[in-house]
Design an enzyme around this catalytic site. Sequence first.
Site, PDB file in Angstrom:
ATOM      1  N   ARG A 104       5.621  52.578   6.270  1.00 39.73           N
ATOM      2  CA  ARG A 104       6.312  52.622   4.981  1.00 39.73           C
ATOM      3  C   ARG A 104       5.541  51.825   3.947  1.00 39.73           C
ATOM      4  O   ARG A 104       5.078  50.714   4.198  1.00 39.73           O
ATOM      5  CB  ARG A 104       7.719  52.064   5.090  1.00 39.73           C
ATOM      6  CG  ARG A 104       8.682  52.982   5.837  1.00 39.73           C
ATOM      7  CD  ARG A 104       9.959  53.207   5.042  1.00 39.73           C
ATOM      8  NE  ARG A 104       9.738  53.904   3.795  1.00 39.73           N
ATOM      9  CZ  ARG A 104      10.602  53.913   2.786  1.00 39.73           C
ATOM     10  NH1 ARG A 104      11.732  53.228   2.883  1.00 39.73           N
ATOM     11  NH2 ARG A 104      10.351  54.587   1.674  1.00 39.73           N
ATOM     12  N   HIS A 125       8.099  48.658  -0.944  1.00 38.42           N
ATOM     13  CA  HIS A 125       9.169  49.221  -1.768  1.00 38.42           C
ATOM     14  C   HIS A 125      10.306  48.217  -1.880  1.00 38.42           C
ATOM     15  O   HIS A 125      10.428  47.302  -1.064  1.00 38.42           O
ATOM     16  CB  HIS A 125       9.700  50.535  -1.178  1.00 38.42           C
ATOM     17  CG  HIS A 125      10.288  50.382   0.187  1.00 38.42           C
ATOM     18  ND1 HIS A 125       9.516  50.293   1.336  1.00 38.42           N
ATOM     19  CD2 HIS A 125      11.587  50.283   0.605  1.00 38.42           C
ATOM     20  CE1 HIS A 125      10.307  50.157   2.391  1.00 38.42           C
ATOM     21  NE2 HIS A 125      11.563  50.133   1.975  1.00 38.42           N
ATOM     22  N   HIS A 168      14.577  48.117  -2.471  1.00 35.78           N
ATOM     23  CA  HIS A 168      15.828  48.870  -2.510  1.00 35.78           C
ATOM     24  C   HIS A 168      16.677  48.396  -3.689  1.00 35.78           C
ATOM     25  O   HIS A 168      16.779  47.190  -3.947  1.00 35.78           O
ATOM     26  CB  HIS A 168      16.626  48.657  -1.221  1.00 35.78           C
ATOM     27  CG  HIS A 168      15.957  49.191   0.004  1.00 35.78           C
ATOM     28  ND1 HIS A 168      16.285  50.399   0.575  1.00 35.78           N
ATOM     29  CD2 HIS A 168      14.960  48.680   0.773  1.00 35.78           C
ATOM     30  CE1 HIS A 168      15.541  50.609   1.641  1.00 35.78           C
ATOM     31  NE2 HIS A 168      14.725  49.576   1.780  1.00 35.78           N
TER      32      HIS A 168
END
Length: 228
Positions: free
Chosen positions: A148, A151, A153
């Site tokens: 992944r 990032h 959330h």
Amino acid sequence: MVINTRRTLLKKTGLLGIGLLAHQLPLASNQCLLTPQQTEGPFYPLQFPQDQNNDLTLIEGHSQPAKGEMIMIKGRVLIDGCQPIKGAKVEIWQACTSGRYNHDYDGNPAPLDPNFQYWGYGTTDDDGQYSFITVKPGSYPVTRDWQRPPHIHFKVTAPTLSPLITQLYFSEETELNQKDRILGRVPPQKKELVITQLIFDNSLKKRVGQFNIILGQSLANNVTPEIV
């Protein structure tokens, strides 16, 4: 007890909250499109930290800041039509710089950062503005062939509107972004809405990314199904 002088100064000057935004944030022409909703993932906090604010890099009573590159994420929360939403609650949660979440379900062997807050929240002002100080998160493996990208959330809750859960990515992570199965489910014409470019701000001495969040009346049927 250790006195956190930086946080005390921020509180006194009003810079810990929305005051970090020195001017009205511009809106690019494409930022009146609804922000695509993405999966919450398994790492939303089971327990919230005692220190709850929008600066994730310093924890009350700790003498050391979080590890990694300190960044700012700022923007506006708007309804479709680009009208600002006052009083929206904006939550973020993320991995630390090593790529690990402070969560019971995260089996990543990477080290935790005891000086990182991992979750925080803020409330939008009259112009819909919000801001966070955090660190750029690390990437982490999901499977042998899936890493992944870094990032953050986001969960946005506003009166009378459906909550929005989404994720924010970084433009410099081109290779990982292109291979990501979550970002890959966002319609191609909307991917740029959830990708920010970090630009160094001389006055703040850190890189800053802008993320304007556009809410619609109902987003319940526009969720990416992956749970990662």
